[in-house]
Design an enzyme around this catalytic site. Structure first.
Site, short mmCIF file in Angstrom:
data_model
loop_
_atom_site.label_atom_id
_atom_site.label_comp_id
_atom_site.label_asym_id
_atom_site.label_seq_id
_atom_site.Cartn_x
_atom_site.Cartn_y
_atom_site.Cartn_z
N SER A 1 -12.02 -0.33 -16.00
CA SER A 1 -10.84 0.38 -15.50
C SER A 1 -9.62 0.09 -16.38
O SER A 1 -9.65 0.32 -17.58
CB SER A 1 -10.58 0.00 -14.05
OG SER A 1 -11.69 0.31 -13.25
N LYS B 1 7.73 13.36 3.63
CA LYS B 1 8.28 12.01 3.69
C LYS B 1 7.29 11.01 4.28
O LYS B 1 7.30 9.83 3.93
CB LYS B 1 9.58 12.00 4.49
CG LYS B 1 10.30 10.66 4.51
CD LYS B 1 10.62 10.19 3.10
CE LYS B 1 11.29 8.83 3.10
NZ LYS B 1 11.52 8.33 1.74
#
Length: 310
Positions: free
Chosen positions: A124, A176
């Site tokens: 990764s 939000k």
């Protein structure tokens, strides 16, 4: 008389603690020792790559990416250092941390030979970081690859419902409370997040392709999150050689045209123990006092993002 001895004892302890704090502060400011002479710098990249390790400063025992970057800076600026070996034992980590380290390694590799040696694991973000190295050597049974991106969104609204717990969210802004653990994610929100992750993934693929002299199409074939042994990673084009640390040293020697290689450790260290606690405490006290007098910190409108990692 006994009270006098107690007072003297307390006074003595305070003096000793004060001296430890002063000495610790000096050590923090000046650093601990200098790197011994050598012409090949070795930097160990271990553990999860993060910008801010967990824990408060006095008790920090993990090395951050900023520490690695500082070590690379020192090796780059040292005229005696002709090559750098990165000994890697890392599964990756945070997206930004991995990208910052990758950019720094690329910068250094354009000035001095950098050889990455995968001892156990480089997956990764750790693989992203070493991709720009001039050469990558991996142990036959090490683990390489896992090129991909993931986002973990924890949701426990079903558990809350079973427990009879309700949360009312009052928001301004449609997204939000995206990734809110209090409600199911809408298909639109999921699609939006998938778009973000795919953008990050394509950047990762392009970075590997660019730095490993592969086409994007070739990289996509091996960038499906799959892990490879060092041997298979060589066949996939993700590493250059299957070998040992000694092989990595020989390659660095050859790339830098060094006649007598001398490896010196440039790995950043976090010094533990009581003495380190005292020195760190001095820093923390000074920083805390400075923050107290310098500003009032107010945190509001905070967005707590889900975990996104390489």
């Amino acid at each position: 008389m006994k009270k006098i001895y107690i007072i003297i004892g307390i006074f003595f302890i305070l003096i000793v603690l004060l001296l430890l704090i002063v000495i610790g502060t000096v050590i923090l400011l000046l650093g601990i020792g200098e790197n011994p002479a050598g012409n090949i710098a070795r930097i160990d990249i271990d553990g999860v790559l993060t910008l801010q390790p967990e824990g408060t400063y006095p008790f920090r025992e993990e090395i951050s990416v900023e520490d690695y970057i500082e070590a690379l800076d020192k090796a780059e600026m040292d005229p005696n250092i002709k090559a750098i070996i990165l000994r890697v034992n890392s599964p990756g980590g945070e997206v930004i941390a991995s990208e910052k380290l990758a950019r720094k390694i690329k910068e250094v590799s354009e000035k001095k030979p950098v050889v990455a040696y995968v001892e156990t694991i480089a997956t990764s973000g750790a693989y992203m970081a070493i991709a720009p190295a001039n050469c990558i050597v991996a142990e036959k049974h090490s683990i390489v690859g896992s090129i991909g991106v993931r986002m973990d969104v924890i949701q426990y609204y079903e558990l809350m419902r079973k427990l009879g717990i309700n949360v009312t969210v009052i928001k301004a802004g449609k997204y939000k409370d995206i990734c809110s653990p209090y409600r199911p994610m809408t298909p639109e929100e999921k699609k939006y997040l998938e778009h973000m992750i795919n953008e990050t993934y394509i950047d990762f693929v392009r970075w590997v392709a660019e730095n490993r002299n592969m086409t994007v199409e070739e990289t996509l074939k091996v960038a499906n999150g799959k892990i490879y042994s060092g041997y298979d990673a060589k066949k996939a084009g993700l590493v250059d050689y299957v070998g040992t640390e000694e092989d990595a040293v020989k390659i660095a020697q050859k790339l830098a045209n060094i006649s007598h290689p001398m490896v010196v450790d440039y790995t950043p260290h976090i010094y533990t123990g009581f003495f380190n606690l005292m020195s760190s405490l001095a820093y923390s006290l000074g920083y805390g006092i400075g923050k107290g007098f310098g500003e009032i910190w107010i945190e509001t409108h905070t967005f707590y993002p889900p975990s996104v990692t390489y």
